[in-house]
Scaffold this active site. Structure first.
Site, PDB file in Angstrom:
ATOM      1  N   GLU A  78       0.837  -1.191   0.000  1.00  0.00           N
ATOM      2  CA  GLU A  78       0.000   0.000   0.000  1.00  0.00           C
ATOM      3  C   GLU A  78       0.877   1.249   0.000  1.00  0.00           C
ATOM      4  O   GLU A  78       1.964   1.268   0.576  1.00  0.00           O
ATOM      5  CB  GLU A  78      -0.941   0.006   1.206  1.00  0.00           C
ATOM      6  CG  GLU A  78      -0.276   0.252   2.537  1.00  0.00           C
ATOM      7  CD  GLU A  78      -1.271   0.479   3.669  1.00  0.00           C
ATOM      8  OE1 GLU A  78      -2.256   1.208   3.458  1.00  0.00           O
ATOM      9  OE2 GLU A  78      -1.040  -0.084   4.765  1.00  0.00           O
ATOM     10  N   LEU A  80       1.450   4.837   1.368  1.00  0.00           N
ATOM     11  CA  LEU A  80       1.063   5.641   2.516  1.00  0.00           C
ATOM     12  C   LEU A  80       1.362   7.117   2.237  1.00  0.00           C
ATOM     13  O   LEU A  80       2.348   7.439   1.559  1.00  0.00           O
ATOM     14  CB  LEU A  80       1.820   5.182   3.765  1.00  0.00           C
ATOM     15  CG  LEU A  80       1.524   3.742   4.206  1.00  0.00           C
ATOM     16  CD1 LEU A  80       2.420   3.343   5.374  1.00  0.00           C
ATOM     17  CD2 LEU A  80       0.058   3.582   4.590  1.00  0.00           C
ATOM     18  N   ASP A 176      16.856  -2.310  11.017  1.00  0.00           N
ATOM     19  CA  ASP A 176      17.600  -1.340  10.203  1.00  0.00           C
ATOM     20  C   ASP A 176      16.932   0.027  10.354  1.00  0.00           C
ATOM     21  O   ASP A 176      16.621   0.695   9.371  1.00  0.00           O
ATOM     22  CB  ASP A 176      17.610  -1.772   8.733  1.00  0.00           C
ATOM     23  CG  ASP A 176      18.542  -0.916   7.871  1.00  0.00           C
ATOM     24  OD1 ASP A 176      19.500  -0.338   8.420  1.00  0.00           O
ATOM     25  OD2 ASP A 176      18.296  -0.821   6.648  1.00  0.00           O
TER      26      ASP A 176
END
Length: 265
Positions: A78, A80, A176
């Site tokens: 998706e 954002l 990370d």
């Protein structure tokens, strides 16, 4: 065939795309679909593993892009609405990270190996946390370091049982986490580009502090940290510094030496 499989899974064709920022180790693009939607497409050798990590983050209750489809070397997520960092966004990031770290694991590590580009990442379980950090996060770099630096890293690895907790809670880590891997929205935040495994929650905090200081709102939301965190921080920051040295060259050698100085080795 990965593009065709992605389009079949989405029920729409990809009509166009433009590159997004980042992409040092993979290709990322904002793509338009024939049904009018926009999605994020990521191409890379490890996107199947990344999809499993993103699902683990959302299962833990933390915000991450929803995986829409994955096939071969292509991952659809998706899109954002990124707005940039704000105090409210930093506050949300602290909340999301605290939620993530609240998801417990059974062992230190991850069920499969991972990597940063061509750099492999050993996630095999170890019996205790100092062993994992030494064997999976520091010692693999030793054969690629100049002799003096290699000796200092080996010395630090041997001392870890005295410097790190033996059995901290096995928190789900982003793995990370720097500001480029936090996507800030209007009053919200999401975790992107993970390299997940289970370990000491301080690892994510140390990585987030390596290239800058989180806003005070982050700490207000994340809440308490453990005593002694400042002394452990350079030990945890050494791993991403070694990654940068290996991937991007000798300009990071000074950072590695400085962190070893801070760690007392």
């Amino acid at each position: 065939m990965s593009r065709e499989a992605i389009e079949a899974a989405l029920g729409a064709s990809i009509t166009g795309s433009r590159a997004l920022h980042g992409g040092d180790l993979s290709e990322v693009a904002l793509a338009s679909l024939s049904n009018g939607r926009q999605i994020v497409l990521k191409r890379g050798a490890l996107v199947a593993a990344e999809a499993r990590m993103l699902r683990a983050i959302t299962t833990a209750g933390a915000r991450a892009p929803r995986v829409l489809a994955q096939s071969g070397d292509l991952l659809a997520m998706e899109a954002l609405p990124e707005t940039g960092a704000s105090p409210a966004g930093w506050h949300a990031l602290g909340r999301e990270l605290r939620t993530l770290h609240g998801a417990p694991g059974e062992t230190y590590g991850w069920p499969e190996p991972y990597g940063f580009g061509a750099l492999p990442l050993d996630n095999a379980p170890r019996p205790d946390w100092p062993s994992f950090w030494a064997e999976a996060r520091l010692l693999p770099f030793v054969p690629h370091l100049p002799a003096a630096l290699a000796a200092r890293v080996e010395t630090l690895a041997a001392r870890l049982p005295d410097l790190l907790p033996k059995s901290p809670p096995k928190a789900l880590l982003h793995g990370d986490l720097w500001t480029g891997n936090a996507l800030f929205m209007e009053g919200d935040a999401a975790l992107i580009d993970p390299a997940c495994y289970y370990g000491h929650a301080e690892v994510d905090l140390a990585l987030l502090e390596l290239f800058g200081a989180p806003h005070a709102a982050f700490w207000q939301s994340y809440r308490e940290t453990e005593p002694g965190r400042k002394a452990r921080r350079p030990i945890y920051q050494l791993f991403p510094a070694l990654v940068h040295l290996r991937l991007f060259g000798g300009s990071y050698a000074g950072m590695v030496r400085g962190l070893l100085d801070q760690a007392g080795c």
